[in-house]
Write an enzyme that holds these catalytic residues in place. Structure first.
Site, short mmCIF file in Angstrom:
data_model
loop_
_atom_site.label_atom_id
_atom_site.label_comp_id
_atom_site.label_asym_id
_atom_site.label_seq_id
_atom_site.Cartn_x
_atom_site.Cartn_y
_atom_site.Cartn_z
N ASP A 37 -9.68 51.45 32.44
CA ASP A 37 -8.98 52.58 31.82
C ASP A 37 -9.98 53.62 31.31
O ASP A 37 -11.11 53.30 30.97
CB ASP A 37 -8.10 52.05 30.67
CG ASP A 37 -7.06 53.06 30.24
OD1 ASP A 37 -6.73 53.98 31.02
OD2 ASP A 37 -6.58 52.94 29.09
N HIS A 96 -11.28 59.48 38.37
CA HIS A 96 -10.98 58.34 39.25
C HIS A 96 -12.10 58.16 40.26
O HIS A 96 -12.56 57.05 40.52
CB HIS A 96 -9.64 58.54 39.97
CG HIS A 96 -8.48 58.68 39.04
ND1 HIS A 96 -8.28 57.81 37.98
CD2 HIS A 96 -7.45 59.58 38.99
CE1 HIS A 96 -7.18 58.19 37.32
NE2 HIS A 96 -6.67 59.26 37.92
N LEU A 151 -16.48 35.51 46.88
CA LEU A 151 -15.78 36.09 45.72
C LEU A 151 -14.38 36.50 46.15
O LEU A 151 -14.21 37.16 47.18
CB LEU A 151 -16.53 37.33 45.23
CG LEU A 151 -15.82 38.22 44.21
CD1 LEU A 151 -15.70 37.52 42.85
CD2 LEU A 151 -16.54 39.57 44.03
C1 IPE Z 1 -3.12 50.75 32.98
O1 IPE Z 1 -3.63 51.91 32.44
C2 IPE Z 1 -3.07 50.85 34.46
C3 IPE Z 1 -4.36 50.87 35.17
C4 IPE Z 1 -5.53 50.82 34.61
C5 IPE Z 1 -4.27 50.96 36.60
P1 IPE Z 1 -2.69 53.13 31.96
O2 IPE Z 1 -3.60 54.18 31.48
O3 IPE Z 1 -1.74 53.48 33.03
O4 IPE Z 1 -1.86 52.46 30.77
P2 IPE Z 1 -1.29 53.11 29.43
O5 IPE Z 1 -0.47 54.31 29.84
O6 IPE Z 1 -2.46 53.51 28.60
O7 IPE Z 1 -0.50 52.04 28.78
C1 IPE Z 2 -7.26 54.43 34.54
O1 IPE Z 2 -7.65 55.61 33.95
C2 IPE Z 2 -6.98 54.57 36.02
C3 IPE Z 2 -5.57 54.50 36.38
C4 IPE Z 2 -4.58 54.28 35.57
C5 IPE Z 2 -5.26 54.70 37.78
P1 IPE Z 2 -6.61 56.63 33.36
O2 IPE Z 2 -6.25 57.60 34.44
O3 IPE Z 2 -5.46 55.93 32.75
O4 IPE Z 2 -7.46 57.37 32.26
P2 IPE Z 2 -6.98 57.84 30.81
O5 IPE Z 2 -6.40 56.65 30.14
O6 IPE Z 2 -5.95 58.91 31.04
O7 IPE Z 2 -8.20 58.34 30.16
MG MG Z 3 -5.10 55.26 30.88
#
Ligand code: IPE
Ligand code: IPE
Ligand code: MG
Length: 236
Positions: A16, A33, A129
């Site tokens: 995240d 990303h 793995l």
């Molecule tokens: C969880 O992260 C999903 C992934 C890392 C793929 P999100 O950023 O979507 O989750 P919330 O919105 O903080 O709960």
């Molecule tokens: C996690 O990073 C990746 C996915 C959920 C695909 P985020 O896109 O949720 O990044 P933040 O949480 O908005 O910083």
């Molecule tokens: Mg996020």
């Protein structure tokens, strides 16, 4: 760092903070990303050199469809592009790919579906793995899907002892062991619909580091911390 002595076979990661990383730098969220690929690659190489058996990464949740169509489209593109560019490299290193999620969903582009099934097939005899990509994954979906199939196949036999014994066979990847350690980056302390069933006795660790800045050093720190935790599973 010897993972075996620590009984650490499976690490799951909620990757995240990509969006926040990009926003901090004045870039589009999608650049975050793209930047996350390096951390993923480092984590896979780290797992290989430390003889980790299972690494599961949360790549796209069933709730992530609610993001802007530009971001969703980019994530679909990015996930297939990543597979196309990197699967051969990881195949050679003995990585077996698994995809965890509702992969029949009509929202997933056909090209992604094809690449995922090809990659699973292509790496199916690798044993070094197990790399699990949670893609269009949500625990509610996984559990509800499992219950539906369970009932359809066991109409006569549904008593609690049987369910306790057999229900795991109806999760998306029955042979996947439960994670020993869950890591979430970027400071949020929640599960976001990730592996709710499988994380019942998992050690949870939260890092402030945003995913694109996460590195081997953090993984080593996590293992160090894990080795100090006492897992009692309800026993005294
Ligand atoms: C969880 O992260 C999903 C992934 C890392 C793929 P999100 O950023 O979507 O989750 P919330 O919105 O903080 O709960
Ligand atoms: C996690 O990073 C990746 C996915 C959920 C695909 P985020 O896109 O949720 O990044 P933040 O949480 O908005 O910083
Ligand atoms: Mg996020």
């Amino acid at each position: 760092m010897n993972l075996k002595d620590n009984n650490l076979d499976h690490i799951a990661i909620i990757m995240d903070g990509n969006g926040r990383w990009a926003e901090k730098k004045g870039l589009e969220r999608t650049a975050g990303h793209a930047a996350g690929e390096e951390s993923l690659s480092k984590s896979i190489h780290w797992a290989l050199s430390n003889n980790l058996k299972w690494l599961t990464v949360y790549a796209f949740s069933t709730e992530n469809w609610m993001r802007s169509s530009d971001e969703v489209e980019f994530l679909m593109f990015f996930n297939r592009d990543l597979l196309k560019r990197r699967r051969e490299e990881f195949n050679k290193l003995g990585v077996r790919f698994h995809f965890l999620g509702d992969l029949n969903d009509e929202k997933i582009p056909e090209e992604n579906k094809l690449l995922m099934s090809e990659t699973e097939e292509m790496t199916s005899s690798n044993t070094k793995l197990n790399l699990v990509f949670a893609f269009n994954y949500g625990s509610y979906n996984e559990i509800h899907n499992g219950i539906t199939n369970f009932i359809n196949e066991n109409k006569q036999n549904v008593d609690i002892d049987y369910v306790n014994k057999q229900f795991r066979d109806y999760l998306y990847i029955p042979q996947m062991p439960d994670p020993d350690l869950l890591i979430r980056t970027a400071g949020e302390q929640r599960l976001s619909n990730f592996l709710l069933y499988q994380l019942s006795y998992t050690e949870l660790m939260f890092f402030e580091t945003l995913w694109p800045e996460f590195s081997e050093k953090d993984l080593n720190k996590a293992v160090e911390e894990f080795s100090k935790r006492k897992r009692t599973y309800g026993k005294a």
